[in-house]
Write an enzyme that holds these catalytic residues in place. Structure first.
Site, PDB file in Angstrom:
ATOM      1  N   SER A 136     -20.388 -23.939  43.307  1.00 49.12           N
ATOM      2  CA  SER A 136     -19.911 -23.972  41.756  1.00 49.12           C
ATOM      3  C   SER A 136     -19.180 -25.044  41.489  1.00 49.12           C
ATOM      4  O   SER A 136     -18.519 -25.799  42.455  1.00 49.12           O
ATOM      5  CB  SER A 136     -19.367 -22.698  41.473  1.00 49.12           C
ATOM      6  OG  SER A 136     -18.857 -22.853  40.203  1.00 49.12           O
ATOM      7  N   TYR A 185     -12.157 -16.666  43.241  1.00 46.72           N
ATOM      8  CA  TYR A 185     -13.633 -17.100  42.975  1.00 46.72           C
ATOM      9  C   TYR A 185     -13.695 -18.621  43.465  1.00 46.72           C
ATOM     10  O   TYR A 185     -14.488 -19.028  44.398  1.00 46.72           O
ATOM     11  CB  TYR A 185     -14.065 -17.011  41.563  1.00 46.72           C
ATOM     12  CG  TYR A 185     -15.280 -17.718  41.130  1.00 46.72           C
ATOM     13  CD1 TYR A 185     -16.584 -16.806  41.940  1.00 46.72           C
ATOM     14  CD2 TYR A 185     -15.672 -18.813  40.558  1.00 46.72           C
ATOM     15  CE1 TYR A 185     -17.942 -17.471  41.669  1.00 46.72           C
ATOM     16  CE2 TYR A 185     -16.967 -19.327  40.528  1.00 46.72           C
ATOM     17  CZ  TYR A 185     -18.134 -18.649  40.996  1.00 46.72           C
ATOM     18  OH  TYR A 185     -19.057 -18.916  40.566  1.00 46.72           O
TER      19      TYR A 185
END
Length: 247
Positions: free
Chosen positions: A144, A157
């Site tokens: 990501s 995250y």
């Protein structure tokens, strides 16, 4: 246009929706046999039926090594050894660090990072066997933008994605040249990812952002298919993808 290679077997984790499902469709179109791994058996069964011969639905949880071992045995017996592993399974349970989200934090680490590591370890022998063949082998790790830029509310995250990035580079060096490792780092993509956020205020805010997303899972799947189709003399190590308007 990608080059069809009907001899190759692709294992895709998190194949029940989003980038995983779109990648399964793209690779199936390109002639791959595909093993769809996910916990939601109803979804991957429907997708396997849609894709037809050469696609199998395998219920597996990347946090459960035994289920991955059983999945690897089934892939090998029904499709042959895996040539490609797409580590796509992931969750994005954002929220302020001060919030009571200990279970969410643990779950993200177990799925996003340890799940990818375990899946790779389980399928590594198959991939190494394929790596010695003319078609070679590939591992594609879905990370990501958060693996490069941490922001308030996405700390754990981001930690899982930074970890994915570092591990992928080390793995690339260990497995070259026979097994290529590619890191894909998408920005905002129109998927169901934000719907799983348990922190209500964060879910609403992130949901509005994702509702406006113009980049689709199919866009990312096309990039993955292109990467896998490159000649063996070329390794695409890392691709960062953002919507054109994302800061």
């Amino acid at each position: 246009m990608t080059q069809a290679n009907p001899a190759r077997v692709a294992v895709i984790t998190g194949a029940s929706s989003g980038i995983g499902a779109a990648t399964a469709r793209a690779l199936s179109t390109d002639g791959y046999r595909v093993a769809l791994l996910a916990r939601r058996l109803d979804r991957i069964t429907a997708l396997a039926d849609e894709l037809g011969d050469g696609a199998i639905a395998v219920q597996a949880d990347v946090t459960d090594r035994d289920s991955l071992l059983a999945a690897a045995d089934r892939v090998n017996s029904e499709l042959g050894p895996a040539d490609v592993l797409v580590n796509n399974a992931g969750v994005m349970l954002l929220g302020p660090f001060a919030a009571d989200q200990r279970e969410d934090y643990r779950h993200m680490i177990e799925v996003n990072l340890l799940g990818a590591i375990t899946a790779t370890e389980v399928f590594l022998d198959q991939l190494k066997t394929a790596g010695s063949s003319p078609t070679g082998a590939d591992i594609v790790n879905i990370s990501s933008v958060a693996g490069r830029t941490a922001r308030a509310g996405n700390g754990v995250y981001a930690a899982t994605k930074w970890g994915m990035n570092g591990w992928s580079e080390s793995l690339r060096q260990e497995l070259l040249p026979d097994v290529r490792v590619t890191l894909i780092e998408p920005g905002v993509v129109a998927t169901e990812l934000p719907t799983h956020i348990t922190h209500e205020e964060t879910r609403e805010g992130v949901g509005k952002l994702y509702d406006q997303a113009e980049v689709t899972a199919e866009d990312i799947a096309e990039v993955i298919a292109f990467t896998l189709s490159r000649p063996r003399r070329l390794a695409i190590n890392e691709i960062l993808l953002r919507p054109a308007g994302q800061l």
